[in-house]
Design an enzyme around this catalytic site. Structure first.
Site, PDB file in Angstrom:
ATOM      1  N   THR A   1       0.814  -1.221   0.000  1.00 38.94           N
ATOM      2  CA  THR A   1       0.000   0.000   0.000  1.00 38.94           C
ATOM      3  C   THR A   1       0.851   1.277   0.000  1.00 38.94           C
ATOM      4  O   THR A   1       1.894   1.340   0.646  1.00 38.94           O
ATOM      5  CB  THR A   1      -0.919   0.004   1.240  1.00 38.94           C
ATOM      6  OG1 THR A   1      -1.667  -1.210   1.232  1.00 38.94           O
ATOM      7  CG2 THR A   1      -1.869   1.187   1.229  1.00 38.94           C
ATOM      8  N   GLU A   2       0.350   2.272  -0.713  1.00 45.91           N
ATOM      9  CA  GLU A   2       1.011   3.584  -0.756  1.00 45.91           C
ATOM     10  C   GLU A   2      -0.023   4.669  -0.478  1.00 45.91           C
ATOM     11  O   GLU A   2      -1.230   4.400  -0.555  1.00 45.91           O
ATOM     12  CB  GLU A   2       1.612   3.813  -2.150  1.00 45.91           C
ATOM     13  CG  GLU A   2       2.652   2.774  -2.495  1.00 45.91           C
ATOM     14  CD  GLU A   2       3.408   3.104  -3.770  1.00 45.91           C
ATOM     15  OE1 GLU A   2       3.021   4.065  -4.470  1.00 45.91           O
ATOM     16  OE2 GLU A   2       4.391   2.402  -4.043  1.00 45.91           O
ATOM     17  N   PRO A   3       0.457   5.887  -0.222  1.00 47.82           N
ATOM     18  CA  PRO A   3      -0.507   6.973   0.031  1.00 47.82           C
ATOM     19  C   PRO A   3      -1.534   7.095  -1.097  1.00 47.82           C
ATOM     20  O   PRO A   3      -2.711   7.317  -0.840  1.00 47.82           O
ATOM     21  CB  PRO A   3       0.382   8.216   0.114  1.00 47.82           C
ATOM     22  CG  PRO A   3       1.712   7.701   0.557  1.00 47.82           C
ATOM     23  CD  PRO A   3       1.838   6.326  -0.018  1.00 47.82           C
TER      24      PRO A   3
ATOM     25  N   ALA B   1      -2.068   4.655  -3.509  1.00 46.95           N
ATOM     26  CA  ALA B   1      -2.417   3.360  -4.101  1.00 46.95           C
ATOM     27  C   ALA B   1      -2.788   2.385  -3.000  1.00 46.95           C
ATOM     28  O   ALA B   1      -1.917   1.812  -2.342  1.00 46.95           O
ATOM     29  CB  ALA B   1      -1.258   2.818  -4.932  1.00 46.95           C
TER      30      ALA B   1
ATOM     31  N   SER C   1      -6.509   0.262  -2.780  1.00 45.53           N
ATOM     32  CA  SER C   1      -7.198  -0.788  -3.544  1.00 45.53           C
ATOM     33  C   SER C   1      -6.621  -0.895  -4.950  1.00 45.53           C
ATOM     34  O   SER C   1      -6.560  -1.973  -5.528  1.00 45.53           O
ATOM     35  CB  SER C   1      -8.686  -0.443  -3.646  1.00 45.53           C
ATOM     36  OG  SER C   1      -9.215  -0.310  -2.351  1.00 45.53           O
TER      37      SER C   1
ATOM     38  N   PHE D   1       0.852   2.436   5.898  1.00 45.77           N
ATOM     39  CA  PHE D   1       0.030   1.424   6.594  1.00 45.77           C
ATOM     40  C   PHE D   1       0.668   0.043   6.565  1.00 45.77           C
ATOM     41  O   PHE D   1      -0.023  -0.958   6.376  1.00 45.77           O
ATOM     42  CB  PHE D   1      -1.365   1.300   5.954  1.00 45.77           C
ATOM     43  CG  PHE D   1      -2.247   2.495   6.102  1.00 45.77           C
ATOM     44  CD1 PHE D   1      -2.418   3.117   7.326  1.00 45.77           C
ATOM     45  CD2 PHE D   1      -2.954   2.982   5.009  1.00 45.77           C
ATOM     46  CE1 PHE D   1      -3.261   4.211   7.463  1.00 45.77           C
ATOM     47  CE2 PHE D   1      -3.797   4.074   5.137  1.00 45.77           C
ATOM     48  CZ  PHE D   1      -3.951   4.704   6.367  1.00 45.77           C
ATOM     49  N   ILE D   2       1.970  -0.017   6.725  1.00 45.93           N
ATOM     50  CA  ILE D   2       2.627  -1.321   6.639  1.00 45.93           C
ATOM     51  C   ILE D   2       2.722  -1.937   8.035  1.00 45.93           C
ATOM     52  O   ILE D   2       3.476  -1.453   8.886  1.00 45.93           O
ATOM     53  CB  ILE D   2       4.029  -1.201   5.985  1.00 45.93           C
ATOM     54  CG1 ILE D   2       3.910  -0.457   4.645  1.00 45.93           C
ATOM     55  CG2 ILE D   2       4.665  -2.578   5.816  1.00 45.93           C
ATOM     56  CD1 ILE D   2       2.853  -1.002   3.681  1.00 45.93           C
TER      57      ILE D   2
ATOM     58  N   ARG E   1      -5.577 -14.076   2.857  1.00 41.05           N
ATOM     59  CA  ARG E   1      -6.948 -13.693   3.191  1.00 41.05           C
ATOM     60  C   ARG E   1      -7.629 -14.744   4.058  1.00 41.05           C
ATOM     61  O   ARG E   1      -8.520 -14.435   4.841  1.00 41.05           O
ATOM     62  CB  ARG E   1      -7.762 -13.500   1.915  1.00 41.05           C
ATOM     63  CG  ARG E   1      -7.590 -12.125   1.331  1.00 41.05           C
ATOM     64  CD  ARG E   1      -8.079 -12.050  -0.094  1.00 41.05           C
ATOM     65  NE  ARG E   1      -7.769 -10.740  -0.629  1.00 41.05           N
ATOM     66  CZ  ARG E   1      -7.616 -10.471  -1.914  1.00 41.05           C
ATOM     67  NH1 ARG E   1      -7.755 -11.432  -2.820  1.00 41.05           N
ATOM     68  NH2 ARG E   1      -7.334  -9.249  -2.310  1.00 41.05           N
TER      69      ARG E   1
ATOM     70  N   GLU F   1      -5.831  -6.073   3.601  1.00 42.55           N
ATOM     71  CA  GLU F   1      -5.628  -7.179   2.643  1.00 42.55           C
ATOM     72  C   GLU F   1      -6.738  -7.209   1.588  1.00 42.55           C
ATOM     73  O   GLU F   1      -7.229  -8.256   1.199  1.00 42.55           O
ATOM     74  CB  GLU F   1      -5.454  -8.512   3.385  1.00 42.55           C
ATOM     75  CG  GLU F   1      -4.237  -8.425   4.306  1.00 42.55           C
ATOM     76  CD  GLU F   1      -3.705  -9.746   4.807  1.00 42.55           C
ATOM     77  OE1 GLU F   1      -3.826 -10.740   4.094  1.00 42.55           O
ATOM     78  OE2 GLU F   1      -3.142  -9.742   5.907  1.00 42.55           O
TER      79      GLU F   1
HETATM   80  C1  LIG Z   1      -4.018  -1.292  10.498  1.00 42.31           C
HETATM   81  C2  LIG Z   1      -3.695  -1.430   9.060  1.00 42.31           C
HETATM   82  C3  LIG Z   1      -2.745  -2.354   8.668  1.00 42.31           C
HETATM   83  C4  LIG Z   1      -2.408  -2.487   7.333  1.00 42.31           C
HETATM   84  N1  LIG Z   1      -1.393  -3.354   6.979  1.00 42.31           N
HETATM   85  C5  LIG Z   1      -0.943  -3.350   5.697  1.00 42.31           C
HETATM   86  C6  LIG Z   1       0.222  -4.102   5.346  1.00 42.31           C
HETATM   87  O1  LIG Z   1       0.819  -4.775   6.175  1.00 42.31           O
HETATM   88  N2  LIG Z   1       0.675  -4.028   4.068  1.00 42.31           N
HETATM   89  C7  LIG Z   1       0.031  -3.288   3.119  1.00 42.31           C
HETATM   90  O2  LIG Z   1       0.496  -3.259   1.996  1.00 42.31           O
HETATM   91  N3  LIG Z   1      -1.087  -2.573   3.425  1.00 42.31           N
HETATM   92  C8  LIG Z   1      -1.577  -2.594   4.700  1.00 42.31           C
HETATM   93  N4  LIG Z   1      -2.675  -1.836   5.021  1.00 42.31           N
HETATM   94  C9  LIG Z   1      -3.328  -1.059   3.991  1.00 42.31           C
HETATM   95  C10 LIG Z   1      -4.677  -1.632   3.572  1.00 42.31           C
HETATM   96  O3  LIG Z   1      -4.514  -2.844   2.900  1.00 42.31           O
HETATM   97  C11 LIG Z   1      -5.387  -0.581   2.729  1.00 42.31           C
HETATM   98  O4  LIG Z   1      -5.785   0.439   3.628  1.00 42.31           O
HETATM   99  C12 LIG Z   1      -6.565  -1.115   1.965  1.00 42.31           C
HETATM  100  O5  LIG Z   1      -6.132  -1.973   0.958  1.00 42.31           O
HETATM  101  C13 LIG Z   1      -7.436  -0.033   1.378  1.00 42.31           C
HETATM  102  O6  LIG Z   1      -6.694   0.949   0.721  1.00 42.31           O
HETATM  103  P1  LIG Z   1      -6.948   2.508   1.041  1.00 42.31           P
HETATM  104  O7  LIG Z   1      -6.876   2.654   2.495  1.00 42.31           O
HETATM  105  O8  LIG Z   1      -6.017   3.280   0.237  1.00 42.31           O
HETATM  106  O9  LIG Z   1      -8.422   2.743   0.608  1.00 42.31           O
HETATM  107  P2  LIG Z   1      -8.975   3.099  -0.859  1.00 42.31           P
HETATM  108  O10 LIG Z   1      -8.455   2.129  -1.839  1.00 42.31           O
HETATM  109  O11 LIG Z   1      -8.763   4.527  -1.120  1.00 42.31           O
HETATM  110  O12 LIG Z   1     -10.514   2.807  -0.671  1.00 42.31           O
HETATM  111  C14 LIG Z   1     -11.425   3.716  -0.044  1.00 42.31           C
HETATM  112  C15 LIG Z   1     -12.821   3.153  -0.190  1.00 42.31           C
HETATM  113  O13 LIG Z   1     -13.168   3.032  -1.568  1.00 42.31           O
HETATM  114  C16 LIG Z   1     -13.530   1.713  -1.891  1.00 42.31           C
HETATM  115  N5  LIG Z   1     -13.095   1.398  -3.234  1.00 42.31           N
HETATM  116  C17 LIG Z   1     -11.888   1.610  -3.796  1.00 42.31           C
HETATM  117  N6  LIG Z   1     -11.877   1.164  -5.046  1.00 42.31           N
HETATM  118  C18 LIG Z   1     -13.099   0.642  -5.305  1.00 42.31           C
HETATM  119  C19 LIG Z   1     -13.715   0.030  -6.425  1.00 42.31           C
HETATM  120  N7  LIG Z   1     -13.022  -0.181  -7.569  1.00 42.31           N
HETATM  121  N8  LIG Z   1     -14.979  -0.370  -6.300  1.00 42.31           N
HETATM  122  C20 LIG Z   1     -15.664  -0.196  -5.164  1.00 42.31           C
HETATM  123  N9  LIG Z   1     -15.141   0.380  -4.072  1.00 42.31           N
HETATM  124  C21 LIG Z   1     -13.870   0.797  -4.144  1.00 42.31           C
HETATM  125  C22 LIG Z   1     -12.811   0.875  -0.852  1.00 42.31           C
HETATM  126  O14 LIG Z   1     -13.433  -0.401  -0.713  1.00 42.31           O
HETATM  127  C23 LIG Z   1     -12.943   1.723   0.367  1.00 42.31           C
HETATM  128  O15 LIG Z   1     -14.208   1.553   0.940  1.00 42.31           O
HETATM  129  C24 LIG Z   1      -3.062  -1.714   6.360  1.00 42.31           C
HETATM  130  C25 LIG Z   1      -4.035  -0.814   6.756  1.00 42.31           C
HETATM  131  C26 LIG Z   1      -4.338  -0.643   8.079  1.00 42.31           C
HETATM  132  C27 LIG Z   1      -5.358   0.372   8.459  1.00 42.31           C
END
Ligand SMILES: Cc1cc2nc3c(=O)[nH]c(=O)nc-3n(C[C@H](O)[C@H](O)[C@H](O)COP(=O)(O)OP(=O)(O)OC[C@H]3O[C@@H](n4cnc5c(N)ncnc54)[C@H](O)[C@@H]3O)c2cc1C
Lengths: 262, 382
Positions: free
Chosen positions: B125-127, B129, B131, B155-156, B242, B363
């Protein structure tokens, strides 16, 4: 040295009181939904055996239980913490009144194994009989050390630590002997590791057909269970009155004397 | 057809329960309160080979199967979701190496992870990137025998305490300008700055970090697979892990349900235990139905994964989404059953409620899982 540890499977004594019931019309606890575990003093006994083995090159620990097939769970648990061997002496009958029979079978198993040291728990956590270790000793004709916390190898023989009210006592003894173990912070049973746990399921459990049952006759059926009930707890509240603290205290003492609490 | 766990797994579950009772129960509330990583418990998990579970035996692991991991993670999460994330992260952070590494790479990295001496993390995950994995901006350029890595990861989980990271970045071909998403094993060192992200809602005591790569040199031999394999590897990892997120959620649901049942038997109002009221009974019944359905779906998904069934990815996605939705519902209802006490820190259900929320997000959010599931029905064009 062949160390034999005696293990019993019992109803989990930690079960909340409200889940503890008796079977309808029978003098026995209902077992449905209640986990079965290794009796807690037996866990201490096993740990004492394992610790001794670690300090004695070539020593082996054999876990032995007397009971039906499903009592093998306690042996699996012993194998998971790396007991070397596991032996079950089959006994189908309910063993609750059969301390003597169980002790006799264990004594037979000890002979069959060629055990030098038999370790058992102070009492079983279900009926708290405290019989097996003592009768087994008698049947073997060996010396006994009871309330043992831990055993170490000494310069000649074994060094056993006994728990006393104020401190502990150290006893030196030579095998063969029986050690009856009590719980102590140093003999809490270790927890198994993942690989050993999975491997324990695949290990062999030996069945001993104990034929030397002279000892069995020693004690069979000497105890009769007359009744079994769960005590009913009643709580009543009574307010003690008085003009002041002193008088209230006096009245409290009077009342407690009347109730024969004091 | 037999839907029961075999004896070996039941026995494993019992062993983990013993470990959890002794080591985790006394610490669960405190870990939440202090928000500090429990190093002592990490040692216990290592000693008892829980951290070895994600790895094949030839690299010091216990076999690497998912179903036993699921059983273990569920059992820990009943008491502490945060602690269950320790083996969870060890699996997530290393899965790319296990799935895509060469023999040499596995030999170099896996034994010290299996022993628990080192920890690892998964940096996708990135700021900008989340989903949208395709939107990753971190990039790497080949220079001699190294790649030079730049970018930010956010968020790693365990990013600040991990020794080994699996990092996703786009390799830029200097001739064509083509960008190929790729996966690297990165050992912490010069060129990497780590910042802890504080004040999360739940899973306290599991540090979440931001990683800044500033011209970090990564030896070329630490590329996993080929340049351009990154997307495939990232998805293969998540297909596997997952199932473990589902297991965390399952543990949370079961843990909260257990507390609610106990409370409903004890708490007396209007002269009766509240469990005598149908409104409470129906809540408990719904909680049990959903939890059991989640359990079987999760076990089936894990088993399909271990058997390499062709539809395993769909099943782990379904298990993750369904079970985390269940955990959210069950923990919410558990608070309701406990009334004001449920809302207080005196009981663990408010913590479980906060811990359940993240299961719907990380995830792959549950929306993304539904996209995965729907595509398996409709085809890739949708
Ligand atoms: C405590 C914690 C631990 C984490 N650990 C890790 C880790 O170890 N490694 C890692 O890489 N990441 C990690 N993450 C990151 C996590 O996987 C992401 O936060 C998650 O994948 C969602 O990305 P985002 O926060 O950028 O939300 P966004 O992608 O911006 O999504 C925001 C909302 O929009 C929705 N959305 C986005 N795209 C679509 C679409 N095409 N259709 C419908 N709805 C959509 C999403 O479902 C969500 O409801 C962690 C996050 C947290 C909070």
């Amino acid at each position: 040295m062949q160390i034999m540890v005696c293990l019993k499977k019992i109803l989990d004594p930690e079960v909340p009181p409200r889940d503890f019931r008796l079977k309808k019309g029978e003098m026995a606890p209902a077992t449905e939904g209640i986990p079965l575990v290794m009796s807690s003093f037996d866990q201490n006994a096993l740990e004492v055996g394992l610790q001794l083995r670690e300090k004695l090159a070539g020593a082996t620990v054999t876990a032995v239980t007397v009971g039906p097939e499903d009592s093998e769970d306690v042996l699996r648990k012993a194998l998971a913490v790396k007991a070397d061997r596991a032996v079950r002496v089959p006994l189908e009958q309910d063993s609750k009144l059969a301390g003597g029979i169980v002790a006799g079978l264990l004594a037979g198993a000890a002979k069959q194994l060629g055990a030098d040291l038999v370790i058992c728990g102070r009492q079983a956590g279900d009926w708290d009989g405290s019989q097996v270790g003592l009768i087994l000793t008698e049947a073997l004709g060996w010396p006994l050390v009871n309330l043992v916390m831990g055993i170490e190898p000494g310069s000649s023989g074994l060094v056993l630590r006994r728990e006393l009210d104020e401190g502990y006592e150290v006893i030196e003894g030579n095998s063969p002997l029986v050690a009856v173990v009590t719980n102590h912070e140093t003999n809490v049973l270790r927890i198994a590791k993942v690989k050993d746990t999975m491997a324990a399921m695949r290990k062999k459990i030996e069945l001993f057909d104990v034929v030397d049952s002279a000892a069995v006759e020693l004690q069979g059926g000497r105890i009769e269970l007359v009744s079994l009930e769960i005590p009913v707890k009643e709580a009543n509240c009574e307010m003690i009155t008085g003009e002041n603290g002193g008088e209230k205290a006096d009245n409290l003492v009077k009342r407690l004397l009347e109730l024969k609490v004091l | 057809m037999d839907f029961e766990l075999d004896k070996e797994l039941l026995f494993l579950k019992e062993m983990v329960r013993d470990l959890v009772q002794e080591k985790v129960v006394p610490r669960a509330a405190e870990i939440d309160r202090t928000d500090e990583f429990p190093w002592d418990i990490k040692e216990d998990l290592a000693e008892h080979e829980i951290l070895a579970m994600p790895f094949p035996e030839e690299y010091g692991g216990t076999g690497g199967k998912v179903l036993p991991m699921v059983i273990v993670v569920e059992e820990i999460a009943k008491v502490s979701c945060s602690v269950s994330m320790i083996p969870g992260a060890q699996c997530l952070g290393s899965a790319a190496i296990v799935l895509a590494g060469t023999k040499e790479q596995k030999q170099r990295f896996l034994p010290s992870l299996a022993s628990g001496e080192k920890l690892c993390a998964y940096a996708l995950t990135e700021p900008n990137a989340g989903s949208d994995v395709g939107g990753i901006q971190s990039f790497a350029v080949r220079e001699g025998n190294d790649y030079v890595l730049n970018g930010t990861k956010r968020f790693i989980s365990f990013g600040n305490i991990a020794d080994i990271l699996t990092v996703f970045a786009k390799v830029i071909d200097q001739n064509t300008g083509e960008k190929k998403l790729s996966c690297f094993v990165v050992e912490k060192g010069e060129g990497l700055v780590v910042r802890n992200l504080e004040h999360k809602m739940g899973v306290k005591g599991t540090p979440t970090a931001e990683l800044f790569f500033d011209n970090m040199r990564v030896p070329a031999e630490d590329l996993l697979g080929a340049e351009g394999d990154g997307f495939k590897i990232a998805m293969q990892v998540l297909d596997k892990t997952r199932a473990e997120v589902a297991a965390q959620a399952l543990g949370l649901a079961q843990g909260a349900l257990d507390v609610a049942v106990q409370y409903a038997r004890d708490r007396v109002q209007f002269g009766n235990p509240i469990g005598k009221f149908q409104a409470i009974q129906f809540k408990l019944a719904d909680m049990e139905m959903k939890t059991q359905a989640s359990r079987y779906l999760t076990y089936v998904a894990a088993d399909k994964y271990d058997r390499k069934a062709h539809d395993r990815g769909k099943y782990t996605a379904m298990a993750k989404a369904f079970t985390s939705d269940t955990a959210m519902e069950v923990t919410t209802e558990a608070i309701q059953v406990l009334g004001g006490y449920g809302y207080s820190e005196e009981y663990p259900v408010e913590r479980m409620f906060r811990d359940a929320k993240i299961q719907q997000i990380y995830e792959g959010t549950n929306e993304i899982q539904r996209i995965v599931i729907a595509r398996s029905l409709l085809g890739r064009g949708f």
